[in-house]
Design an enzyme around this catalytic site. Structure first.
Site, PDB file in Angstrom:
ATOM      1  N   GLY A  12       5.101  -6.062  26.036  1.00 57.39           N
ATOM      2  CA  GLY A  12       4.845  -6.981  27.142  1.00 57.39           C
ATOM      3  C   GLY A  12       3.513  -7.684  26.967  1.00 57.39           C
ATOM      4  O   GLY A  12       2.914  -8.159  27.944  1.00 57.39           O
ATOM      5  N   ALA A  13       3.050  -7.773  25.717  1.00 56.48           N
ATOM      6  CA  ALA A  13       1.700  -8.296  25.444  1.00 56.48           C
ATOM      7  C   ALA A  13       1.572  -9.792  25.713  1.00 56.48           C
ATOM      8  O   ALA A  13       0.453 -10.314  25.755  1.00 56.48           O
ATOM      9  CB  ALA A  13       1.299  -7.993  24.002  1.00 56.48           C
ATOM     10  N   SER A 141       5.562   1.810  38.477  1.00 51.19           N
ATOM     11  CA  SER A 141       5.243   0.946  39.616  1.00 51.19           C
ATOM     12  C   SER A 141       5.152   1.778  40.882  1.00 51.19           C
ATOM     13  O   SER A 141       5.765   2.844  40.984  1.00 51.19           O
ATOM     14  CB  SER A 141       6.354  -0.094  39.789  1.00 51.19           C
ATOM     15  OG  SER A 141       6.225  -0.754  41.040  1.00 51.19           O
ATOM     16  N   TYR A 157      15.145  -1.841  40.225  1.00 48.69           N
ATOM     17  CA  TYR A 157      13.794  -1.768  39.651  1.00 48.69           C
ATOM     18  C   TYR A 157      13.150  -0.424  39.984  1.00 48.69           C
ATOM     19  O   TYR A 157      12.597   0.250  39.098  1.00 48.69           O
ATOM     20  CB  TYR A 157      12.978  -2.928  40.215  1.00 48.69           C
ATOM     21  CG  TYR A 157      11.539  -3.008  39.757  1.00 48.69           C
ATOM     22  CD1 TYR A 157      11.212  -3.372  38.449  1.00 48.69           C
ATOM     23  CD2 TYR A 157      10.493  -2.750  40.646  1.00 48.69           C
ATOM     24  CE1 TYR A 157       9.883  -3.462  38.045  1.00 48.69           C
ATOM     25  CE2 TYR A 157       9.167  -2.849  40.253  1.00 48.69           C
ATOM     26  CZ  TYR A 157       8.870  -3.206  38.955  1.00 48.69           C
ATOM     27  OH  TYR A 157       7.562  -3.302  38.543  1.00 48.69           O
ATOM     28  N   ALA A 158      13.258  -0.019  41.257  1.00 51.92           N
ATOM     29  CA  ALA A 158      12.655   1.255  41.675  1.00 51.92           C
ATOM     30  C   ALA A 158      13.302   2.416  40.941  1.00 51.92           C
ATOM     31  O   ALA A 158      12.619   3.356  40.507  1.00 51.92           O
ATOM     32  CB  ALA A 158      12.787   1.439  43.189  1.00 51.92           C
ATOM     33  N   ALA A 159      14.616   2.357  40.767  1.00 51.25           N
ATOM     34  CA  ALA A 159      15.323   3.435  40.052  1.00 51.25           C
ATOM     35  C   ALA A 159      14.872   3.492  38.600  1.00 51.25           C
ATOM     36  O   ALA A 159      14.618   4.574  38.051  1.00 51.25           O
ATOM     37  CB  ALA A 159      16.833   3.209  40.138  1.00 51.25           C
ATOM     38  N   ALA A 160      14.749   2.326  37.977  1.00 49.37           N
ATOM     39  CA  ALA A 160      14.320   2.292  36.573  1.00 49.37           C
ATOM     40  C   ALA A 160      12.895   2.820  36.436  1.00 49.37           C
ATOM     41  O   ALA A 160      12.590   3.614  35.539  1.00 49.37           O
ATOM     42  CB  ALA A 160      14.414   0.866  36.036  1.00 49.37           C
ATOM     43  N   LYS A 161      12.005   2.392  37.338  1.00 46.13           N
ATOM     44  CA  LYS A 161      10.607   2.818  37.249  1.00 46.13           C
ATOM     45  C   LYS A 161      10.472   4.307  37.588  1.00 46.13           C
ATOM     46  O   LYS A 161       9.585   4.992  37.056  1.00 46.13           O
ATOM     47  CB  LYS A 161       9.733   1.969  38.166  1.00 46.13           C
ATOM     48  CG  LYS A 161       9.592   0.498  37.717  1.00 46.13           C
ATOM     49  CD  LYS A 161       8.919   0.372  36.357  1.00 46.13           C
ATOM     50  CE  LYS A 161       8.428  -1.039  36.077  1.00 46.13           C
ATOM     51  NZ  LYS A 161       7.838  -1.166  34.722  1.00 46.13           N
TER      52      LYS A 161
END
Ligand SMILES: NC(=O)c1ccc[n+]([C@@H]2O[C@H](COP(=O)([O-])OP(=O)(O)OC[C@H]3O[C@@H](n4cnc5c(N)ncnc54)[C@H](O)[C@@H]3O)[C@@H](O)[C@H]2O)c1
Length: 249
Positions: A12-13, A141, A157-161
């Site tokens: 993610g640079a 996150s 997103y919350a599940a992945a994080k």
């Protein structure tokens, strides 16, 4: 120059946080390889890294593609003869209500934020085990801890994080005997360009949820990456560090 001569990969640079992290690691003396989908953005980051007098490498890859990552990241490991620091920073969210969410939206979020961490870490870990040292720092996150209180519609997103949180703790235990630490940062809302379009009402609603009433500064976050990469944190592992102004308390 706390990281003089260390070899760091930053995923993610080309992004807002990844660029600041890459340049901050370089300012501490580390050589930095950026990996991202965005080739133009990687070049800008590489120029910022080289300005500190260290080596900059760039590799363009879709981090959700296992074989592409093994080739791209494997090439960096081979060129350097090893990697000391891995910062898994690629990711990002998309708002979608759960009851309307397509399988594609779900799996895209899981792949971008969680599978990417598996793919890259899998590519560097054998070398870290062989050299008996390494620092792995994942960016999760506040959403993983406090659910969707900050952004409604962030279930995937919350599940992945949250998956990144579990991966961090389980891997920390698994590789501790090899001299490798695995930690995660859990940022709340950061003062990145992604926030520039906030209306005054949206900004006030956001700050009202944050006890310090401050957005996170990417430069501050980057200093925690330096801290977790430095010699004095060799005994710090499995930590999920919230950088959220108390939002997740
Ligand atoms: N900015 C915030 O407020 C905030 C808060 C909490 C967590 N985070 C997390 O921090 C990380 C960085 O966020 P940011 O604000 O810099 O976002 P950003 O969008 O500026 O940067 C993300 C980078 O990841 C790259 N990327 C995304 N999917 C990819 C893929 N499949 N393959 C390769 N590269 C890919 C993008 O090209 C981009 O350069 C993300 O994981 C994000 O979820 C950010």
């Amino acid at each position: 120059m706390r990281l003089q001569g260390k070899r760091a990969i930053v995923t993610g640079a080309a992004g807002a946080l990844g660029r600041v992290i890459a340049e901050t690691l370089a300012a501490e003396g580390a050589h930095v390889a950026g990996v991202d989908l965005n080739a133009d953005g990687l070049e800008i980051t590489a120029a910022g890294v080289r300005a500190h007098g260290v080596d900059a490498l760039s590799a363009t890859a879709d981090l959700t593609d296992f074989d592409a990552v093994q080739a791209a990241v494997g090439g960096i490991v081979e060129q350097w003869g090893g990697v000391d620091i891995l910062l898994n920073g690629a990711g990002g969210g998309a708002v979608s209500w759960f009851h309307e969410m397509s399988y594609e939206t779900w799996s895209t979020q899981i792949d971008r934020n969680l599978t990417s961490v598996f793919n890259v870490t899998r590519a560097v870990l054998p070398g870290m085990i062989e050299q008996r040292s390494g620092r792995i720092i994942n960016i999760t996150s506040v959403a993983a801890i406090a659910g969707g209180r900050l952004v409604r519609g962030a279930t995937a997103y919350a599940a992945a994080k949250a998956g990144v949180v579990g991966l961090t703790k389980a891997l920390a235990i698994e590789v501790a005997e090899h001299g490798i630490t695995v930690n995660a940062l859990a940022p709340g809302a950061q003062a990145t360009p992604g926030r520039d379009n906030d209306t005054p009402e949206r900004r006030e609603a956001l700050l009202a949820q944050i006890p310090t009433r401050l957005l996170g500064q990417p430069e501050h976050l980057a200093q925690t990456v330096v801290y977790l990469s430095a010699p004095e944190t060799v005994n710090v592992t499995g930590v999920i560090l919230p950088l959220d102004g108390g939002h997740s308390i």
